[in-house]
Design an enzyme around this catalytic site. Structure first.
Site, PDB file in Angstrom:
ATOM      1  N   ASP A 257      12.848 -10.102  -1.681  1.00 22.55           N
ATOM      2  CA  ASP A 257      11.557 -10.776  -1.688  1.00 22.55           C
ATOM      3  C   ASP A 257      11.107 -10.945  -3.151  1.00 22.55           C
ATOM      4  O   ASP A 257      11.711 -10.410  -4.080  1.00 22.55           O
ATOM      5  CB  ASP A 257      10.521 -10.025  -0.840  1.00 22.55           C
TER       6      ASP A 257
HETATM    7  C1  BGC Z   1       6.762 -13.456   0.619  1.00 20.69           C
HETATM    8  C2  BGC Z   1       7.950 -14.069   1.293  1.00 20.69           C
HETATM    9  C3  BGC Z   1       8.242 -15.441   0.739  1.00 20.69           C
HETATM   10  C4  BGC Z   1       8.410 -15.345  -0.752  1.00 20.69           C
HETATM   11  C5  BGC Z   1       8.729 -16.663  -1.413  1.00 20.69           C
HETATM   12  C6  BGC Z   1       6.864 -13.542  -0.876  1.00 20.69           C
HETATM   13  O1  BGC Z   1       5.688 -13.135  -1.516  1.00 20.69           O
HETATM   14  O2  BGC Z   1       6.628 -12.108   1.028  1.00 20.69           O
HETATM   15  O3  BGC Z   1       7.727 -14.112   2.683  1.00 20.69           O
HETATM   16  O4  BGC Z   1       9.382 -15.966   1.339  1.00 20.69           O
HETATM   17  O5  BGC Z   1       7.217 -14.836  -1.316  1.00 20.69           O
HETATM   18  O6  BGC Z   1       7.655 -17.511  -1.435  1.00 20.69           O
END
Ligand code: BGC
Length: 715
Positions: A257
């Site tokens: 993430d």
């Molecule tokens: C979120 C994810 C997301 C990623 C990219 C993160 O902050 O937890 O779910 O895919 O950002 O945008």
């Protein structure tokens, strides 16, 4: 030597680490923006993956740099958060879960994938499979609701919809299921907080949807930001390597993430980036999203002997294999090559409208307040969400522009051209000012019905949007109370449309309103869909995929509770209950009314005695005793009353839908395999135990509304 091995043979360490790096191309969305302008790095082959770059032209330009100007010409993998649609937005996942319709779940994912592919994308950071039993947690909006069995069905449908028939198709995306695992039970519903749950809860509630995604061939998985009992998921070798890759057989790519590898330092399990990178790599995380920890940390980690080149190569191989499966080596420009036709877009809007209408949950409808009379003379539309097109998008609007979203006002005007519609916000969604209330209330005079559009701002749910008190924000309660008061004097009905990414705590509102609709966030066609339901073009059929609490202190709340040794008894003080509020939710899981009136009778179970290899056929007659055609959803639950491990009071095992005309009776049939009644025994291994199991069938998880029969399981 095959393409991947020959590339690996020729790659420098910097190029290998480039393949393990994903960076935001344009702008940062949910965390710090680290990598800056990536064009030079792409040409140098030291960035191999991008996120947040949208549109055929920008994608083509970046891809060209990688393919034509870098030494090895390895194409970029470009991902985006296509959570509930891309440009055309569908209802938020929590709302769509309430359709209880696998075909629609798959279809919206397919259409979102098509639209995203036309924008040059090759990966969606979806589906979000985190079961949530605590509406304080904002990401409840993005997920499948509270039930693990339902989450499994959604996982299958979404993976197959996003990935299509073959990953290499120009209209297929690599799905990236997230967030592995058990992100939903964050402490006190607070975003990014620690998680500490039992191994049994992990395996029974939070792992099954990911296991289903793996079985459905999901290409990628994203570990959660959170720690599980002290081990952050990004470094959780036991779960990522042993359980996910080992036991569940996941062979795809793990994408961290946003900045999660860097955050291992703040979690307190890594002293510096080199240690953080080594922990993540050894746990099997292949792509580092936005921490730049692999590029900066792994060379040091190699020097210190914390990782080996083989471990790096293993991850590079997985990333290159995914690019190969996506057809990117053969034609890196395949996605985004053909613009979509206006006919395709129109069809997609149609789908968005019908899915949105079917996601609306009619929570309450006293004295048939709804549907509206055929040609109302005057309607009064009050509240901050009555004319708020951009809010209709919900929390993950991807590439959905604020323009082009249909508000309630616009939808009603289009549906009822002969009706005078008076509209006023009254108050803002979340501000202390009450100044507009009096003026809004004045509009009620002479209206055939008052429609109150209340709720959250779209960004009050989703990521980083936990709410300790998920009630109506700002001065909306004051507005609603004033409207109810005036309506009572006028003898006018009040219909409330609630917008939210979670169930809101509004028992007072549910008590006073004549009708209440949960509209969640319905996406681009929200206003038209709401008008369809209000005017009876569509009879509501959505069901809530999450228990709707009546009080803050009830959370976490879910229907599949285990029995207590002292079940609630109002006449016995020492029983499992609150002194100040009922144990019962405001609305149970599965609740949702229609414009019909359904009764269920004649439950038949054949056979009623079965071995592990057999199935029981469950049949029940459903009658629409109402005056309008409508669709009923019938749920099948089980209750294993005596087992070596206490089983929940109800467990969902199936659902079916039936559409019936007024007065019509039909039969619903559901098949339940005895093998599905296996559970994790005392040692957490699956067991099949003999004995009686109750079969319960009905319209929701309220035990008093269920028909019951019994089967006997034998070896
Ligand atoms: C979120 C994810 C997301 C990623 C990219 C993160 O902050 O937890 O779910 O895919 O950002 O945008």
């Amino acid at each position: 030597m095959n393409r991947i091995e020959s590339l690996l043979d020729r790659m420098t360490l910097a190029e290998k680490l480039g393949q393990l790096t994903m960076t935001a191309a344009g702008y940062a969305v949910t965390g710090p923006f680290i990598a800056g302008d990536s064009t030079d790095a792409i040409k140098a082959g030291t960035i191999g993956n991008l996120l947040n770059l949208v549109g055929p032209e920008p994608v083509r330009q970046m891809q060209r740099l990688a393919v034509e100007e870098s030494r090895l010409g390895i194409p970029l993998l470009i991902g985006f958060d296509v959570i509930h649609g891309h440009r055309t937005l569908f209802p938020i996942p929590l709302a769509e879960a309430g359709l209880f319709d696998p075909a629609s779940w798959a279809l919206t994912a397919r259409e979102a994938a098509r639209e995203a592919c036309a924008d040059g994308l090759a990966m969606a950071f979806a589906p979000m499979l985190d079961v949530s039993r605590d509406p304080r947690w904002g990401r409840t909006a993005e997920g499948p609701g509270e039930d693990p069995w339902l989450a499994v069905r959604i996982a299958r449908a979404k993976v197959s919809g996003l990935q299509g028939a073959a990953l290499a198709d120009a209209e297929s995306l690599a799905a990236c299921a997230k967030h592995f695992c058990a992100y939903g039970p964050v402490t006190a519903g607070r975003e990014y907080a620690s998680v500490d749950i039992s191994e049994r809860t992990l395996r029974e509630i939070h792992l099954p949807a990911f296991a289903a995604a793996v079985q459905a061939g999901v290409a990628a998985i994203m570990p959660a930001f959170t720690d599980l009992a002290g081990i952050p998921m990004t470094a959780n070798a036991a779960l990522l390597r042993d359980t996910l890759r080992g036991q569940l057989g996941f062979g795809g790519v793990l994408v961290s993430d946003y900045n999660a590898i860097g955050e291992l330092i703040r979690h307190g399990i890594a002293a510096d980036l080199a240690e953080a990178a080594a922990l993540a790599l050894k746990a099997g995380v292949d792509i580092d999203m936005m921490a730049d920890a692999y590029r900066r940390g792994l060379p040091l980690a190699l020097e210190r002997g914390l990782v080996t080149m083989e471990q790096i190569d293993t991850s590079v191989r997985r990333v290159l294999r995914l690019k190969e499966q996506l057809g990117l080596f053969d034609d890196p420009y395949r996605r985004g090559a053909t613009p979509e036709s206006s006919e395709q877009l129109a069809q997609r809007r149609k789908l968005a409208r019908s899915v949105a209408a079917r996601a609306i949950v009619l929570l309450k409808n006293e004295q048939e307040t709804l549907p509206l009379p055929p040609a109302p003379r005057r309607l009064c539309l009050i509240g901050p969400l009555a004319d708020a097109p951009a809010e209709m998008r919900g929390p993950w609007w991807a590439a959905g522009e604020p323009e082009g979203q249909v508000s309630v006002l616009a939808g009603l005007r289009a549906a009822l051209p002969g009706t005078e519609i008076l509209q006023a916000s009254g108050v803002a969604i979340d501000e202390p000012r009450k100044a507009g209330i009096a003026k809004a209330v004045e509009l009620c005079e002479g209206a055939d019905a008052i429609i109150l559009c209340l709720g959250e701002r779209a960004t009050m749910s989703g990521e980083a949007a936990s709410r300790a008190s998920p009630e109506l924000p700002g001065q909306q309660r004051a507005l609603a109370e004033a409207v109810f008061k005036r309506a009572a004097k006028l003898g006018c009905r009040v219909i409330v449309i609630l917008f939210s990414g979670r169930p809101l705590i509004v028992p007072w509102l549910a008590g006073k309103a004549d009708a209440v609709l949960a509209a969640w966030f319905l996406g681009s066609e929200a206003g038209n869909a709401i008008a369809d339901v209000l005017t009876c073009r569509v009879s509501p059929s959505g069901r809530t995929a999450i228990t709707w609490p009546r009080a803050l202190g009830q959370m976490p709340i879910f229907y599949a509770q285990r029995p207590s040794g002292r079940p609630a008894n109002p006449d016995d003080h020492f029983t499992s209950k609150y002194l100040d509020v009922s144990n019962e939710p405001l609305y149970p899981f599965g609740h949702g009314l229609s414009y019909g009136r359904f009764t269920l009778q004649d439950l038949h179970l054949t056979p009623d005695k079965l071995s592990e290899k057999e199935s029981v056929e469950v049949q029940v007659d459903v009658t629409n005793a109402g005056a309008r055609a409508a669709e009923e959803t019938v749920f099948l639950f089980t209750r294993d009353k005596l087992a070596s491990v206490a089983r929940p009071l109800l467990e969902l095992r199936g659902f079916a839908k039936i559409a019936l005309r007024p007065g019509e009776t039909g039969t619903v049939s559901l098949s339940l395999a005895a093998a599905d009644l296996r559970f994790l025994g005392p040692d957490l291994l699956p067991v099949f135990e003999e004995g009686e199991v109750e079969i319960l069938v009905g319209p929701c998880a309220d035990r008093s509304q269920l028909l019951a029969g019994t089967i006997r399981l034998c070896k």
